[in-house]
Design an enzyme around this catalytic site. Structure first.
Site, PDB file in Angstrom:
ATOM      1  N   HIS A 159       0.839  -1.199   0.000  1.00 14.52           N
ATOM      2  CA  HIS A 159       0.000   0.000   0.000  1.00 14.52           C
ATOM      3  C   HIS A 159       0.883   1.262   0.000  1.00 14.52           C
ATOM      4  O   HIS A 159       0.732   2.144  -0.849  1.00 14.52           O
ATOM      5  CB  HIS A 159      -0.905  -0.030   1.232  1.00 14.52           C
ATOM      6  N   GLU A 160       1.800   1.320   0.929  1.00 14.12           N
ATOM      7  CA  GLU A 160       2.670   2.499   1.012  1.00 14.12           C
ATOM      8  C   GLU A 160       3.578   2.590  -0.207  1.00 14.12           C
ATOM      9  O   GLU A 160       3.952   3.687  -0.642  1.00 14.12           O
ATOM     10  CB  GLU A 160       3.490   2.481   2.303  1.00 14.12           C
ATOM     11  N   HIS A 163       1.823   4.586  -2.800  1.00 15.65           N
ATOM     12  CA  HIS A 163       2.002   6.024  -2.545  1.00 15.65           C
ATOM     13  C   HIS A 163       3.405   6.472  -2.973  1.00 15.65           C
ATOM     14  O   HIS A 163       3.591   7.528  -3.574  1.00 15.65           O
ATOM     15  CB  HIS A 163       1.848   6.320  -1.040  1.00 15.65           C
ATOM     16  N   GLU A 189      -4.542   7.930  -2.866  1.00 16.89           N
ATOM     17  CA  GLU A 189      -5.093   6.671  -2.377  1.00 16.89           C
ATOM     18  C   GLU A 189      -5.402   5.735  -3.541  1.00 16.89           C
ATOM     19  O   GLU A 189      -5.308   4.509  -3.400  1.00 16.89           O
ATOM     20  CB  GLU A 189      -6.348   6.964  -1.542  1.00 16.89           C
TER      21      GLU A 189
END
Lengths: 502, 502
Positions: A253-254, A257, A292
């Protein structure tokens, strides 16, 4: 270099430094440093704010606009500084003071399961946030002014019907899933040493294209990504040694980003187009929702796909031979996609997560509009959880008190999680159309074509375009939930052997 | 809070933040971040400088002095800002530009053993440093103005005779030692895993009183200590897996610095008395020499003493049973105190280190005075090494090119190492006089009385007093080499079984 460019570079430098202080405080700082660090951050914020709102900067902005009326950076700067100048200093001070206090009270109230303790602070925060909305200005709904802080251009009039459409899709899908047998998940809860979790997750992050010469992975209580220009983009994760998916998917997830921030065009470094002037911090992504969309795309669309685990499960099994003995890639894929209603947002699965968001967005927009009182909030919360998730809320700590957001005045930020999901599916569909071999490339572990498409259409632009413009340019349409609904239907119909779902 | 206090707090905050950026760049930052980080540091330095030299701050300082003419912080501020305002902006810019370039050229020249490549840059640096000295002002010797940047109040007229006295003591002592058999040191070069070195060193640091709730230990290429107020004081060390003393004594050395910073009185945090305004960085210690006196005191006086290893060697041996099998505490103590002339300053032992310093100080003071040309520097260097250390310098890379200092314009900083040694012995003698049980306390591992005495007489005062005032207050005398000479004579006479040495 123009005076506008020179002063913008200074402001971006200061905002990047604030990010360094923030990263250090959350990953490295010894506990004794917290008070003086907060003072240091406050001083630096003051300096950045002063430079941003200085007459010299306004003059430079106007000169830049005289030279080129279409200068995006100058336009955005003027919009942001005009908005900030509309906010009375007393309100800014009151909000800052209340935030500090309300967070502490919220933490106490949550620990003691004591909503009435927090209620007066929340009332005051709602009140000041409404004042902030009035000061910033809006056309139709006061919540629009707050949405605009996180997702420029998004309106309540667009958002609420979109969420309602998702609800009408998600709730029956969830109910259908609940009638099916649960997948096996016991092997996820075995002992997975943190160091090995880290090594495996980091290899996947690098496979996605996360560049460690311009980044690093640390541990922190709450995972996050933060950048000090595209040249230094750091991520964190949290290791739970008896639950594998946390750090693993948290890292993916990170990484999403981070790929966004590392992909911002070099020429946007040290400019307004890598700075959130309203929020006063350095960031390259166009909005919270756009950001996101990329974390969700890489975590869920790529990282929770069957093809991904068909490819990578053997290596995972090799890293954890005892823990995953006798488990198949298909079983692992089903386990990490298990759907189950839960009370806590941050523990929710891909499908029910949106339901947690919807209830917050509906309640907070009504709070800001004055249509719902703080006193009536817990009952409204609990009714919504019952209706959407089928669960009884046993106490406010696991209900209305669970999130820190409202205590810090972050009204308007929740929607961006679901908007990110919607955008992710739109971007992915556009990438599929542009890259006919995409599925085969991903199945073989070649993530470069997807990352390059995303870089070309999203990342490199930084904050040059609004989220809506970016979406239009990349996908040919505005915010449209259909690709997301199609994706979820197909995925969970397959995973849970459902009858085909609309 | 007065306006002076408020603005001082802001300036100190900014200087502490510069330290955070510096720490991060040297311990955590991925390589890709270096260019934008340098820009961020430059911007923040500019902001701090602007605030320091602003009319608003000068007005606040004068108001504070009107209210209390004996306000130390205000006095020091006025002195520093007046000095800084005497330096023409063009000179500051030229020096900054030259530093960047000269460092790179120095590194190339050192790698290629090519002094002539570096010579024109060094000439320019000497020239600009002399201009700086003239701008800052001095009474007797231009070198005094540069000394004053690191060791306020120290003069060439005091320093050179003091160094000469040390030379007259050290050189014969060294020659006497060289006639004795060498101690055994083979066991120091065995394989010592870094993680275990770290664990053992950190336990000793904590035993000295280093508070890890307000500090942390990291690895870096060059060990250092840095503080962001007394609440967050960090140290680093460098691990060499085939040489035990490096990280071990390096950690004790940095711990000495850290005890100083952690011991500064809380009320000095965020004031001028925890800021080096001339050097523009945050530091609680009174001067470079005072700081060095504490790192040397804890590293050498305590950490290299026989009593220390009688107490701690069993634990070290337990940590490294194979590496230290059959070695006694006495042998270990002799090994870590071995004296041997060497070409390289940073590898020098406790006795010969001063000889390396003397030669640099004598040469650089003559360069600044225009009494020595850059062209004649290598020959002068080599002659001095031969006379003092008895060694032939085989090449300039191991001679005049070995240190980075001159390429960065740090003329005047070298003396502080030796001044620190001298002060350490004076402070230690005063502590002994005040604490009759000191030797027994240290022998039993009770470091609290010594640390508390040092805190009381040195640490808590921060930069309230000049080094000379601090020394006078704590020891009753000015800079006096006798205690240091006595200490070295006694120590090495014992270790090398010499005839009693004057």
């Amino acid at each position: 270099m123009s005076e506008f460019a020179r002063l913008s570079a200074e402001i971006n430098d200061l905002l990047c430094i604030l990010n360094v202080l923030n990263w250090d405080a959350r990953t490295q700082m010894p506990p004794g440093g917290s008070v003086t660090r907060a003072q240091q951050s406050a001083t630096l914020t003051g300096v950045a704010q002063e430079k941003l709102l200085s007459p010299a900067f306004e003059q430079a902005v106007r000169a830049a606009l005289d030279a080129d009326p279409n200068d995006r950076a100058a336009q955005q700067t003027l919009e942001a500084t005009s908005a900030l100048k509309r906010v009375p200093e007393t309100l800014t001070r009151e909000l800052a003071a209340l935030k500090g206090e309300a967070q502490d009270v919220w933490a106490e109230a949550k620990a003691a399961n004591d909503f009435p303790r927090f209620a007066p602070y929340l009332e005051r925060m709602v009140h000041l946030s409404r004042d902030l909305a009035d000061a910033l200005g809006y056309q139709d709904h006061p919540y629009d002014a707050l949405l605009n802080l996180y997702e420029p251009g998004l309106t309540t009039a667009t958002l609420l019907p979109l969420l309602q459409r998702l609800r009408e899709h998600h709730v029956p899908l969830l109910q259908a899933i609940m009638r099916q047998p649960e997948p096996r998940t016991d092997f996820l809860d075995r002992h997975y040493p943190a160091a090995e979790q880290r090594a495996f997750s980091l290899r996947l992050a690098q496979a996605f294209g996360y560049d460690l010469t311009r980044g690093r992975l640390d541990a922190s209580a709450h995972p996050f990504e933060i950048s000090f220009t595209r040249q230094d983009v750091r991520i964190t994760t949290r290791y739970q040694e008896t639950f594998l998916p946390g750090a693993l998917f948290g890292t993916l997830h990170e990484t999403g980003h981070a790929l966004y921030e590392q992909g911002v065009a070099p020429e946007l470094s040290r400019t307004v187009l890598a700075s959130d002037l309203l929020g006063l911090y350095a960031v390259g992504g166009a909005s919270f929702g756009t950001h996101e969309s990329q974390s969700r795309l890489w975590e869920n669309r790529v990282g929770r796909s069957r093809a991904f685990w068909d490819l990578h499960f053997p290596a995972l099994q090799q890293q954890f031979p005892e823990q995953l003995q006798g488990v198949s890639a298909a079983e692992f894929h089903r386990a990490v996609n298990r759907v189950r209603p839960s009370l806590i947002r941050v523990e929710a699965d891909e499908l029910t997560y949106d339901l947690h968001i919807m209830l917050r967005v509906e309640l907070e927009s009504r709070l800001i509009a004055g249509e719902l009182s703080v006193q009536d909030l817990p009952a409204a919360w609990n009714a919504r959880v019952k209706a959407d998730l089928g669960l009884d809320v046993p106490d406010d700590a696991r209900g209305v008190l669970q999130d820190i957001h409202w205590s810090t005045g972050y009204f308007g930020s929740f929607p961006t999680y679901t908007v990110g999901n919607v955008m992710a599916a739109q971007f992915y569909r556009a990438a599929q159309a542009a890259l006919p071999q995409l599925d085969a490339q991903l199945a073989s572990g070649d993530y470069t074509p997807l990352r390059e498409w995303l870089t070309q259409h999203i990342y490199r632009h930084g904050r040059t375009y609004t989220p809506h413009e970016l979406l239009e340019r990349a996908t040919g349409s505005g915010l449209d939930p259909q690709p997301y609904l199609d994706y979820l239907s197909e995925k969970f119909t397959g995973l849970y052997a459902l009858e085909a779902h609309a």
